[in-house]
Structure formats: structure tokens, C-alpha cells
Scaffold this motif. Sequence first.
Motif: not given
Length: 396
Positions: A217-219, A310-314
Motif C-alpha cells: 500500500l502506497r496511498e 489522503v495518506t501516503a506511506n513513508v
Amino acid sequence: MTITLPGPTLGVVGGGQLGRMMGEAVAPLGVEVVVLDPTPDCPASPVVSDQIVGGFDDPDAIRELASRVDALTFEIELADPDLMAEAAAEHDVPVHPDPDTLRTIQDKLVQKEALVDAGIPVPEFVAVATAEGLERVVEEFGGVMLKAREGGYDGRGNVPVRDPADAADALDEVGGNAMAEEFLDFEREIAVMGLKGADGETRTYPVTETVHREEILRESVAPARTGDAVVAEAESVARDVLDVLDGRGVFGIELFETKEGEVLVNEIAPRPHNSGHWTIEGARTSQFENHVRAVLGWPLGPTDLVAPAVTANVLGDVEETQPATLSGVEEVLAAPDADLHWYGKDDVRPLRKMGHLTATAGGDDPRDDDASGDADRDALLSRARALRDGLTFRTE
């Protein structure tokens, strides 16, 4: 129920980022958290009351945890359901979700079979244990996603197989005991964070769009950029899934939206899930707070959207394991529309989840006009990606 503060003590099997965010979420409610994790100074340890260092299958450690708390839960599927049930019974504390639910979900084949038995739509699947059997399935389906029945997570344990000649190597990679699932020509992947509370109460968070690459999962985009009919079907399917599962808490329900507008269940997590991290800033009550409320039998908090998010994974952008030092943080901190979450992991390795950031619409920012539309969420996704891509663990 009479609730007084300071509140009870919750025991959590697992002290990773999910345990950390549980601790952060319920500290304002006066709930103490004790985690059990085999890694000394695990990510949750700085923000919870205490850590018991022990394995997820260590009976003495599980019993010690149960002896010190008022309720038990878990943040990782590697938790041992038998040990938790035994320890909970010995010390007369509730454990949620129910260990039987964890047993069902730990084995992806058993999980899918339970869904089929309940009439819940899923992709075509079949158990495979030999290379010859997998070769036949690959030929029949025209390619499959091979999944380890147990132990896989974050894309690990999943191997795409398009050529029968690759069957033996793929089966070796997942450990030999696997499930083969048809490839779907899906429109998008979506998810619903479902919630079960006391007395059978259920709630759902808004349907979320999830963006994966290399099975990770990226975003996530909330609400999902899809039609009303798909949203209604996803919510209906999610509630059907909740009816199958025993125990209280949050359940991450991952779904496929097909080209024809059907909604099929991919996988279920009996805990807060990466797909719902946006709820910390984007919902009235976060998935983490509501999970603990549910486990304790407290009234559930509202799950309404307060802002598109929007969530973006680090993720680890390095080629080999090294001490974790994240650079580029100042731009995220300076952004009026973003929040950064650091998971406290000492080492970074390729594609390891190290944190996330969430960009939200709202306020006086001109980008936020017509915030409910797909175009605005496109822009919000681009904004989150740009902020995330400005972060790096590379030292060169």
C-alpha cells in the motif's frame, strides 16, 4: 456501564506502529497500555506505559500480560489465539476480537472459505500444495496470485504466477502451503474499516480507495473516487463481513471493485489497518481510539468524515538495511495541510513502512474548493505524494 477516569489498562499483543498509534490515541482518555513484543524498545514502547519483552507465542509472557491488564487485544496476526484465550480465561479478562476470529483469519484459505459459506463475494480461489497442482491452476485461470496461507503481510507471501513453468519456484517462495487466487481485471482497490462494539453495534468508516504498487500500500484516498452504487455495495459487503466475525474491535476489510462494478472481498485484518490511518486526521474518531473503545466495551465514537484525506506511506528508499534517519522533514512540517507520523523504528530496509503523512482538504487553501469532488482528491493525492517524495533515508 459506568466509566470512570483514570481508565482501565489495556494489554496489546504486538508493539509495532499500530500499538504505538493505539497508545497515542487513548492516552487522552486515561487508558493505560501495556504491550508485549519480542523486540526490546519496540516502536510502541516510548508512548505506552510498559513493554513486556517476549515472543507472541511465549506462554509465560502472555500470562504475565493478562495478569496486569483489564482487557486484551492484538495488533498483529502472529499473535497466538490459543495462548491468548487460555491466559484471558485464567485471569478473567476479556480478549477482543475473539481468538476464534483470529484463527479463521490467520489462514487465508480458511478465511476465504468462511466468506464463501456466508455468501460473501470473493475472487475464485483454490488450495495448492504441489508444483503440478499449481501448474494446472495457472493454466486454468490464465495466471494467479499465489498467497501463503499463513504468515504473509504487506505483500510478503504473495507471488504473481503467470507462467506454469514458474510454479515450482513460486511455491518454494511462499513456503509450499498456499492458496491460488484468480487475477482480477479490477477498476480499483478499496477498503472499509468496519467496527463492532458492545451489544452487536456495528459502524463503518467511509469507503477508502487504496493504491498499491509491488503489492504494498502506497496511498489511501478517503472518500474513494468511485460511484455511489459501488460505495453502497462496499458498505453492504463490509457489514456482511462483520456479521461473520466474532468479537469487538476494528476490522480492516480490503476489497476489489471490478470493471463491472462488483465488489469482492480480498482480505480481512482483525485489527486497525494501514488503509484507515487517514482517520486520525480525517474522521471524527480515529480507528485506533474506536478499536480500544470497542475492546473495552465503551460507547463507540462517530466514524463520520470531517475532511477529505489522503495518506501516503513513508517507505524505506534504501537498497540495504541501515540506521534510520529521515531527511526532508521540514517541508512536511511547514505544510498547513499535512500531518507526519513517525513509527519509531531504529533501522530502515527496502520498502519497510517507516511512517506516513496525511494531507487533508479544508481551511482557506484555494486547493480545497469543491473538496468533495474527484478532481480535488486528485489534487490532494498529488500533494501528498509530492510531500512524501521529498522525504528520504538516503545519506548520499
